[in-house]
Design a protein around this motif. Structure first.
Motif, short mmCIF file in Angstrom:
data_model
loop_
_atom_site.label_atom_id
_atom_site.label_comp_id
_atom_site.label_asym_id
_atom_site.label_seq_id
_atom_site.Cartn_x
_atom_site.Cartn_y
_atom_site.Cartn_z
N SER A 20 -4.09 -0.64 6.92
CA SER A 20 -4.08 -1.93 6.24
C SER A 20 -2.74 -2.63 6.27
N LEU A 21 -1.67 -1.92 6.60
CA LEU A 21 -0.34 -2.52 6.50
C LEU A 21 0.63 -1.80 7.41
N ILE A 22 1.57 -2.55 7.99
CA ILE A 22 2.67 -1.99 8.78
C ILE A 22 3.98 -2.33 8.07
N LEU A 23 4.78 -1.32 7.77
CA LEU A 23 6.07 -1.52 7.13
C LEU A 23 7.17 -1.45 8.18
N PRO A 24 7.77 -2.57 8.56
CA PRO A 24 8.82 -2.54 9.58
C PRO A 24 10.13 -2.02 9.02
N LEU A 25 10.93 -1.39 9.89
CA LEU A 25 12.24 -0.85 9.51
C LEU A 25 13.33 -1.55 10.29
N ASN A 26 14.51 -1.60 9.71
CA ASN A 26 15.65 -2.21 10.39
C ASN A 26 16.26 -1.23 11.39
N VAL B 82 6.27 2.16 9.63
CA VAL B 82 5.40 3.11 8.94
C VAL B 82 4.03 2.47 8.79
N GLU B 83 3.00 3.20 9.15
CA GLU B 83 1.62 2.72 8.96
C GLU B 83 1.13 3.12 7.58
N VAL B 84 0.49 2.18 6.88
CA VAL B 84 -0.08 2.43 5.56
C VAL B 84 -1.60 2.39 5.69
#
Length: 473
Positions: free
Chosen positions: A125-131, A463-465
């Motif tokens: 449902s969501l992708i959390l991008p990282l720096n 990170v995949e949620v």
């Protein structure tokens, strides 16, 4: 303008001994009871409203806030859950409003309670991008879904709503072990950096560094971290790699409590003293599971051990050489130890209710693959984790979901569980979520927090949620 304004024209005025409370929120009149207002505790804004009405029963307090959001939070107080219409509102608005009224914990429980985990309906449902360009090396979660992510020398933290994030730079070149102590505190260690660091991620500093004083007087690197409600466990290895131990610390004072599983390596007897590479507390048995594996010229060997932390005694041990494990996990609710074989790639289990020296791994599926001698390790890099009564196994870029099932021809054992003939428990692989969400790069980390599953993939900076469709935020 202060929350309570002047004295508005009274409406629906209760009697002085009445339990009914009338409130004017942004020009909209609400009626509820004192019990509802005080159900969230005595230090919330709602309890202040109740106190104001009790002291001035003939006046209607005015609260200068959004009445629609107030309506949602009042429903949360009444039922413990948000009404379905809340999905049309921005979550960040709800969070800010819950903080104003002092009931953010209730909102967290409503949206991210582990009891609302929906294993069969999990969807990406969501992708959390990282720096940055570094891939994820470790992830750690709290009970309600706050997330810490190690990538390179940085740790990025997301709050339980996954809307706010912050990143701190650590002293590590790369973080190999990560444990979430709270939404703002984490324990971190590395295979090439001495000491276990307790990090304040909110303010960006090292609270304390914990070291193991080994007999060779050299530094000690961290191989794994675990925790229980009272303790932090850290697997240390000397920088010379000739001694190791598991050190137990008090979770609150961070003082060393005891030391278990101390090994000294003499000569070429490396396999007898492997440092633990995974630690997991089994609360139902008050035991610590420590697994260790080592790859050498003759293949991969390892062991799984159960420790009584209070006495420091080894309760049970199983060595593995034929199909050593790529990963090990314990399901407390199922009383089962699971592994994925590094050679076969098969998931297997051991029933903790009948541990003995003669235990053998039982394949979860119908047949066990033949472990051939071609050197191909089909399970290399695979992960196994448990959540409630469910078992999750990664195979390349896919996640398999296994559940224990009750068969019509099964018979009950002494504990009331159902077994097939021959005494084996029955586990079946299940379909999970949407087909379009499956597959992708090899999964490198898998964790659970709140009502969500988190995973990362090789060479990806995100990170995949995954969560149930009814719990999407």
């Amino acid at each position: 303008m202060p929350p309570f304004a002047g004295e508005s024209v009274p409406q629906f005025q209760p009697k002085s001994d009445s339990n009914i409370v009338t409130i004017d929120v942004g020009g909209t009149i609400f009626q509820t009871t004192k019990q509802t207002l005080t159900s969230a505790g005595n230090k919330t804004f709602f309890s202040r409203i109740s106190d104001a009405v009790s002291s001035s029963p003939r006046h209607t307090p005015f609260v200068d806030r959004d009445p629609e959001l107030f309506s949602l939070l009042l429903s949360l107080l009444r039922t413990g859950n948000l009404p379905s219409k809340s999905k049309s509102f921005d979550l960040q608005d709800l969070i800010q409003e819950s903080k104003f009224y002092g009931i953010e914990n209730l909102l967290v429980n409503s949206l991210s309670n582990p009891s609302q985990f929906e294993p069969f309906n999990l969807q990406k449902s969501l992708i959390l991008p990282l720096n940055g360009r570094d891939s994820v090396s470790a992830i750690a979660t709290t009970r309600h879904g706050s997330l810490h992510v190690a990538h390179g020398s940085k740790i990025t933290s997301f709050d339980w709503s996954l809307r706010r994030k912050s990143t701190v730079l650590t002293q590590f070149t790369a973080v190999d072990s990560l444990l979430a102590i709270s939404p703002s505190i984490a324990a971190a260690g590395a295979n090439d950096f001495s000491g276990l660091q307790i990090l304040d991620l909110e303010n960006g500093f090292v609270k304390e560094t914990l070291n193991w004083e080994n007999v060779t007087r050299t530094g000690s690197t961290v191989q794994a971290i675990g925790s229980s409600p009272d303790y932090i466990f850290s697997s240390f290895e000397s920088t010379r790699r000739n001694s190791n131990a598991i050190v137990v610390y008090d979770l609150h004072s961070l003082q060393q409590v005891t030391e278990i599983s101390h090994n000294e390596i003499f000569g070429a007897d490396i396999a007898s003293a492997l440092p633990a590479t995974k630690l997991q507390w089994v609360s139902g048995y008050n035991l610590l599971m420590a697994s260790a594996s080592h790859g050498g010229p003759s293949g991969v060997s390892g062991n799984v051990r159960l420790w009584d932390v209070r006495s420091g005694k080894l309760v049970w041990e199983m060595a593995e050489k034929v199909d050593c494990f790529a990963d090990v996990a314990v399901s407390d609710s199922l009383s089962v130890i699971f592994k994925i074989g590094v050679n076969s790639g098969e998931a297997s289990y051991i029933d903790m209710r009948c541990l003995s020296d003669g235990n053998e791994w039982v394949c979860l599926g119908d047949k066990r693959k033949v472990v051939n001698g071609n050197g191909k390790k089909e399970g290399n890099g695979c992960k196994v984790e448990t959540q409630g009564n469910q078992v999750f196994c990664t195979k390349g870029g896919d996640v398999e979901l296994w559940s224990e099932v009750i068969m019509g021809n099964g018979k009950k054992n002494k504990e009331g569980g159902v077994e097939e003939e021959g005494g084996r428990r029955i586990f079946k692989k299940n379909l999970m979520g949407r087909v379009k969400d499956m597959g992708g790069g090899r999964i490198t980390n898998l964790a659970f927090g709140g009502s969500r599953m988190f995973l990362t993939r090789k060479d990806q900076q995100c990170v995949e949620v995954w969560q149930g469709s009814s719990r999407e935020l």
